[in-house]
Design a protein around this motif. Structure first.
Motif, PDB file in Angstrom:
ATOM      1  N   ARG A 189       1.347  -0.700   0.217  1.00  0.00           N
ATOM      2  CA  ARG A 189       0.048   0.248   0.274  1.00  0.00           C
ATOM      3  C   ARG A 189       0.998   1.643   0.123  1.00  0.00           C
ATOM      4  N   GLY A 208       2.834   1.776  -3.040  1.00  0.00           N
ATOM      5  CA  GLY A 208       2.274   2.061  -4.708  1.00  0.00           C
ATOM      6  C   GLY A 208       1.545   3.515  -3.950  1.00  0.00           C
ATOM      7  N   ARG A 246       2.299   7.028  -7.012  1.00  0.00           N
ATOM      8  CA  ARG A 246       1.240   8.014  -7.229  1.00  0.00           C
ATOM      9  C   ARG A 246       1.560   8.937  -6.976  1.00  0.00           C
TER      10      ARG A 246
END
Length: 99
Positions: A73, A76, A80
């Motif tokens: 998590r 990721g 972004r």
């Protein structure tokens, strides 16, 4: 020449991935977490927080996940550009870094 450039790109990706694991481990090393501090502060102020609310907050912040799930998590979100919120400034960290 192309093979050399590809080899260097692969080394860069592997190095970046390894460095991200080291950074994540360092972030996770200190004892406690935000929720523990938050609950302690609420209790000091006299507020009563029940276990169901604590469990809901753990799920919301992802504190009930395994370390591998937390890393996936975190990585990721980092890719972004989502680096969380600054507790001191109460703004997104990415916005603060851009300023």
């Amino acid at each position: 020449m192309i093979a050399y450039i590809l080899q260097r790109l692969i080394y860069a990706v592997v190095t970046f991935w390894f460095l991200s694991i080291v950074v994540f481990i360092i972030i996770q090393l200190p004892p406690g977490d935000f929720l523990t501090s938050y609950v302690a502060r609420l209790e000091q102020e006299g507020d009563i927080i029940d276990e169901a609310e604590i469990e809901a907050l753990k799920r919301e912040y992802g504190l009930d996940a395994t370390p591998v799930e937390k890393y996936v998590r975190w990585f990721g979100r980092f890719l972004r550009g989502e680096m969380g919120r600054s507790f001191e400034w109460n703004q997104p960290v990415g916005k603060l870094l851009r300023e």
